[in-house]
Structure formats: structure tokens, C-alpha cells
Scaffold this motif. Structure first.
Motif, mmCIF file in Angstrom:
data_model
loop_
_atom_site.group_PDB
_atom_site.id
_atom_site.type_symbol
_atom_site.label_atom_id
_atom_site.label_comp_id
_atom_site.label_asym_id
_atom_site.label_seq_id
_atom_site.Cartn_x
_atom_site.Cartn_y
_atom_site.Cartn_z
ATOM 1 N N PRO A 56 0.832 -1.192 0.000
ATOM 2 C CA PRO A 56 0.000 0.000 0.000
ATOM 3 C C PRO A 56 0.873 1.251 0.000
ATOM 4 N N GLY A 57 0.525 2.179 -0.842
ATOM 5 C CA GLY A 57 1.279 3.423 -0.896
ATOM 6 C C GLY A 57 1.028 4.270 0.332
ATOM 7 N N GLY A 58 1.878 5.249 0.519
ATOM 8 C CA GLY A 58 1.689 6.174 1.621
ATOM 9 C C GLY A 58 2.992 6.515 2.315
ATOM 10 N N GLU A 59 2.852 7.027 3.519
ATOM 11 C CA GLU A 59 3.981 7.515 4.297
ATOM 12 C C GLU A 59 4.630 6.379 5.087
ATOM 13 N N TYR A 60 5.934 6.258 4.972
ATOM 14 C CA TYR A 60 6.722 5.252 5.678
ATOM 15 C C TYR A 60 7.944 5.933 6.284
ATOM 16 N N VAL A 61 8.579 5.258 7.236
ATOM 17 C CA VAL A 61 9.830 5.739 7.828
ATOM 18 C C VAL A 61 10.914 4.707 7.526
ATOM 19 N N ILE A 62 12.076 5.184 7.094
ATOM 20 C CA ILE A 62 13.218 4.312 6.826
ATOM 21 C C ILE A 62 13.723 3.770 8.157
ATOM 22 N N THR A 63 13.806 2.440 8.293
ATOM 23 C CA THR A 63 14.319 1.845 9.529
ATOM 24 C C THR A 63 15.712 1.254 9.340
ATOM 25 N N LYS A 64 16.080 0.950 8.087
ATOM 26 C CA LYS A 64 17.408 0.382 7.846
ATOM 27 C C LYS A 64 17.767 0.505 6.370
#
Length: 85
Positions: free
Chosen positions: A23-31
Motif C-alpha cells: 500500500p502506498g503512503g507515508e513510511y519511515v526508513i528503519t534500515k
């Protein structure tokens, strides 16, 4: 060796893909992940989901800067005016 465009902790937008069940949208880079098949990859986390996803760098976009904002300058006295950003 190519460099990653995005940093751990940065908010990015994922282009949605039905065939990959992303699903598209806002994510945060974790690695940041190593290069694979000629492309860089990241592990990302969406706040609405309990799990993380692995995505290619070309699927991600940096958030766009908002437009139409004004910068107000306060000097402790009467307002001096505003400036478009």
C-alpha cells in the motif's frame, strides 16, 4: 558502489503497487540494505502496520516541501511583515 539517497529515520512516500501488495503512503526508513540486483533497498515501516517491508529505492519519493507558506518575522516590536517561502 552507489550511495543511498535516504537516511534512517527519514519519512518517505512509497508508490503503491497492487501486484506487490504494497500500500502506498507515508513510511519511515528503519534500515539501509546493501545493493541487490543493481539497486539499493531499504527496510521501511508504516505506522499503521505492525511489520516492516523491504522496498527498492526507485519506489520511494522524498516528501515535497509545502507551498504557499509565509515566514513571519518577530522582533519583539510591531510586526515587520511576512515573506513568501
Amino acid at each position: 558502489m552507489p550511495n543511498h539517497r535516504f537516511q534512517v529515520g527519514q519519512t518517505v512516500f512509497l508508490e503503491g503497487s497492487r501486484n506487490l501488495n504494497n500500500p502506498g503512503g507515508e513510511y519511515v526508513i528503519t534500515k539501509k540494505l546493501p545493493e541487490r540486483n543493481g539497486g539499493l533497498e531499504y527496510r521501511v515501516k508504516r505506522s499503521k502496520e505492525p511489520h516492516q517491508r523491504v522496498v527498492r529505492e526507485d519506489q520511494l519519493k522524498a516528501p515535497e516541501a509545502p507551498t504557499g507558506l509565509k515566514l513571519l518575522i518577530f522582533t519583539g516590536g510591531p510586526p515587520l511583515g511576512s515573506h513568501d517561502l
